[in-house]
Write an enzyme that holds these catalytic residues in place. Sequence first.
Site, PDB file in Angstrom:
ATOM      1  CG  HIS A 316      22.706  16.328  -0.690  1.00  0.00           C
ATOM      2  ND1 HIS A 316      23.126  17.251  -1.614  1.00  0.00           N
ATOM      3  CD2 HIS A 316      23.202  16.722   0.504  1.00  0.00           C
ATOM      4  CE1 HIS A 316      23.858  18.158  -0.996  1.00  0.00           C
ATOM      5  NE2 HIS A 316      23.914  17.869   0.283  1.00  0.00           N
ATOM      6  CG  ASP A 373      23.325  15.408   8.429  1.00  0.00           C
ATOM      7  OD1 ASP A 373      24.342  15.769   9.034  1.00  0.00           O
ATOM      8  OD2 ASP A 373      22.639  16.169   7.729  1.00  0.00           O
TER       9      ASP A 373
HETATM   10  N1  CMC Z   1      12.797  10.467   2.628  1.00  0.00           N
HETATM   11  C1  CMC Z   1      11.768  10.171   1.818  1.00  0.00           C
HETATM   12  N2  CMC Z   1      11.522  10.781   0.651  1.00  0.00           N
HETATM   13  C2  CMC Z   1      12.383  11.755   0.280  1.00  0.00           C
HETATM   14  C3  CMC Z   1      13.484  12.113   1.070  1.00  0.00           C
HETATM   15  C4  CMC Z   1      13.676  11.430   2.284  1.00  0.00           C
HETATM   16  N3  CMC Z   1      14.698  11.740   3.069  1.00  0.00           N
HETATM   17  N4  CMC Z   1      14.160  13.113   0.455  1.00  0.00           N
HETATM   18  C5  CMC Z   1      13.498  13.363  -0.679  1.00  0.00           C
HETATM   19  N5  CMC Z   1      12.416  12.549  -0.790  1.00  0.00           N
HETATM   20  C6  CMC Z   1      11.468  12.482  -1.899  1.00  0.00           C
HETATM   21  C7  CMC Z   1      10.514  13.691  -1.877  1.00  0.00           C
HETATM   22  O1  CMC Z   1       9.366  13.411  -1.085  1.00  0.00           O
HETATM   23  C8  CMC Z   1      10.188  13.846  -3.338  1.00  0.00           C
HETATM   24  O2  CMC Z   1       9.294  12.816  -3.671  1.00  0.00           O
HETATM   25  P1  CMC Z   1       8.145  13.056  -4.811  1.00  0.00           P
HETATM   26  O3  CMC Z   1       8.898  13.146  -6.096  1.00  0.00           O
HETATM   27  O4  CMC Z   1       7.264  11.849  -4.694  1.00  0.00           O
HETATM   28  O5  CMC Z   1       7.443  14.319  -4.433  1.00  0.00           O
HETATM   29  C9  CMC Z   1      11.546  13.524  -4.024  1.00  0.00           C
HETATM   30  O6  CMC Z   1      12.208  12.616  -3.114  1.00  0.00           O
HETATM   31  C10 CMC Z   1      12.412  14.737  -4.287  1.00  0.00           C
HETATM   32  O7  CMC Z   1      12.683  15.367  -3.029  1.00  0.00           O
HETATM   33  P2  CMC Z   1      12.754  16.934  -2.785  1.00  0.00           P
HETATM   34  O8  CMC Z   1      12.221  17.226  -1.419  1.00  0.00           O
HETATM   35  O9  CMC Z   1      12.138  17.648  -3.948  1.00  0.00           O
HETATM   36  O10 CMC Z   1      14.322  17.171  -2.826  1.00  0.00           O
HETATM   37  P3  CMC Z   1      15.088  18.484  -2.349  1.00  0.00           P
HETATM   38  O11 CMC Z   1      16.319  18.559  -3.172  1.00  0.00           O
HETATM   39  O12 CMC Z   1      14.175  19.674  -2.354  1.00  0.00           O
HETATM   40  O13 CMC Z   1      15.442  18.195  -0.813  1.00  0.00           O
HETATM   41  C11 CMC Z   1      16.547  17.358   1.113  1.00  0.00           C
HETATM   42  C12 CMC Z   1      16.671  17.724  -0.379  1.00  0.00           C
HETATM   43  C13 CMC Z   1      17.928  17.066   1.665  1.00  0.00           C
HETATM   44  C14 CMC Z   1      15.973  18.582   1.878  1.00  0.00           C
HETATM   45  C15 CMC Z   1      15.614  16.143   1.250  1.00  0.00           C
HETATM   46  O14 CMC Z   1      16.161  15.027   0.585  1.00  0.00           O
HETATM   47  C16 CMC Z   1      15.336  15.801   2.705  1.00  0.00           C
HETATM   48  O15 CMC Z   1      14.426  16.382   3.314  1.00  0.00           O
HETATM   49  N6  CMC Z   1      16.119  14.834   3.312  1.00  0.00           N
HETATM   50  C17 CMC Z   1      15.961  14.509   4.723  1.00  0.00           C
HETATM   51  C18 CMC Z   1      16.657  15.559   5.576  1.00  0.00           C
HETATM   52  C19 CMC Z   1      18.167  15.410   5.535  1.00  0.00           C
HETATM   53  O16 CMC Z   1      18.697  14.319   5.678  1.00  0.00           O
HETATM   54  N7  CMC Z   1      18.851  16.546   5.368  1.00  0.00           N
HETATM   55  C20 CMC Z   1      20.306  16.594   5.363  1.00  0.00           C
HETATM   56  C21 CMC Z   1      20.857  16.947   4.013  1.00  0.00           C
HETATM   57  S1  CMC Z   1      22.646  16.670   3.898  1.00  0.00           S
HETATM   58  C22 CMC Z   1      23.378  17.731   5.008  1.00  0.00           C
HETATM   59  C23 CMC Z   1      22.995  19.152   4.880  1.00  0.00           C
HETATM   60  O17 CMC Z   1      22.833  19.703   3.793  1.00  0.00           O
HETATM   61  O18 CMC Z   1      22.865  19.778   5.931  1.00  0.00           O
END
Ligand code: CMC
Length: 438
Positions: A316, A373
């Site tokens: 998140h 989720d």
């Molecule tokens: N699985 C594996 N690796 C992950 C995940 C995940 N679900 N989420 C983040 N990472 C890794 C990402 O690859 C990155 O790694 P590195 O430092 O090696 O490049 C690091 O963690 C930081 O992630 P980020 O993508 O920069 O984080 P963000 O704040 O931009 O994204 C997020 C947040 C929610 C989009 C992301 O965690 C994600 O895609 N999660 C899966 C989708 C999900 O469950 N979404 C629902 C969010 S909660 C409800 C809502 O808001 O609707």
Amino acid sequence: MTVPIGERGLGPLPGHLTVGEESIELPSVPATAGSDGLAISSLLAKTGKVTVDPGFMNTAACTSDITFIDGAQGVLRYRGYPIEQLAASSSFLEVAYLLIHGDLPTHHQLDEFVERIDRHMYLPEDFREILSIQPRASHPMAMLGVAIHTMACFYPESMDPLNPAAVDLATVLLLAKMPTMISYIHRRAAGYALLYPRRGEGYVHNFARMTFARPGEAADLPDALAEALDTLLILHADHEQNCSTSTVRLVGSAQANLYASIAAGVAALSGPLHGGANEAVLEMLARIRDSGRDVPSFMTKVKDKQDGAKLMGFGHRVYKNYDPRAAIVKRSADKVLAALGVRDELLDIAREVETIALADDYFIERKLYPNVDFYTGIIYRAMGFPSSMFTPLFAFGRLPGWIAQWREMMTDPTTRIGRPRQVYVGHAKRDFIPWEDR
Ligand code: CMC
């Protein structure tokens, strides 16, 4: 550039930003909880420079007194009330009132609010027809977008965003018709006749009956189903400036009407990185089951980022601790499945995934925990919803938050049309090349 922030404990002091030789004072925007802000709007005029912040990692687009999240501690409060207390003791419509009007209602205020919503739950026949002419295989989120836009066609008297009575009417109509629209979207895909809401049956009970009652059979829906739905709706009701809420605010900042703004929020929510994640979690768990239930090798794929694999329902932008909503959903999953007499292998797989993730350095270092989720889909599935309905249910819950945030923005005297800057990195000026010379 250096930005020494005002010393905490003395009250928020302005920040000073040094750009080249020049030091600019940035007025402080004090918070009642969480990070204070530094107002940066004058930077362009004073230095000719804009700030760059892709994904708004460090940008507060507004001040708000609706929802507070402490992502490090895993805290979520609506209007100051902890989510755990609201989930345990309140109802979805009471929470909707709280979010929209700012305080818990008196008995009289809640009765009036509920009665007004109850009165407007029906959908006109022509409205039902508009939903019925969409292809049966349409994704429910596409259908929901159509339905919300259609509200503007049917209720033009409630469209003026600057008229408080019109906004109040649009608020009630949206809250009242959302459950009916979602039940229709569900039933139409299933090929069942659409049912009417019944006055006095109760908001969530009405929704559950209109959704699940079988043709020709008396509705026999366990109370546990309506109670669990009510709690899930409360947990989704607001989450400050997330992607869909920011979309609702941005569209509304152009003084677009409430329906247009909420329809845009529905579109944003459909993305798999946002509300669409609950559907993606179930698909992921089913894939793990169908490929021999080898959870450890799936986790290796995620960590190696093979084919862009992600652990859906984990991570998140704000929570760097257990999402407090996920904790409540996880606790209720067992209870709900037992009450509904359902045993689901996917719940066991989800638990195994979580156990491995919480002990693994990849997830620990990146502070990745289950989000809301991760377990909701399992409960929705046990209730009988197909996974394509999970995101519309998220939208159902998020509706009061979108409305509250839109209303807050419309009445905030500092609101201006949302219009980000850019740093242009394209060609410098060049002359057009005539067709015959290319
Ligand atoms: N699985 C594996 N690796 C992950 C995940 C995940 N679900 N989420 C983040 N990472 C890794 C990402 O690859 C990155 O790694 P590195 O430092 O090696 O490049 C690091 O963690 C930081 O992630 P980020 O993508 O920069 O984080 P963000 O704040 O931009 O994204 C997020 C947040 C929610 C989009 C992301 O965690 C994600 O895609 N999660 C899966 C989708 C999900 O469950 N979404 C629902 C969010 S909660 C409800 C809502 O808001 O609707």
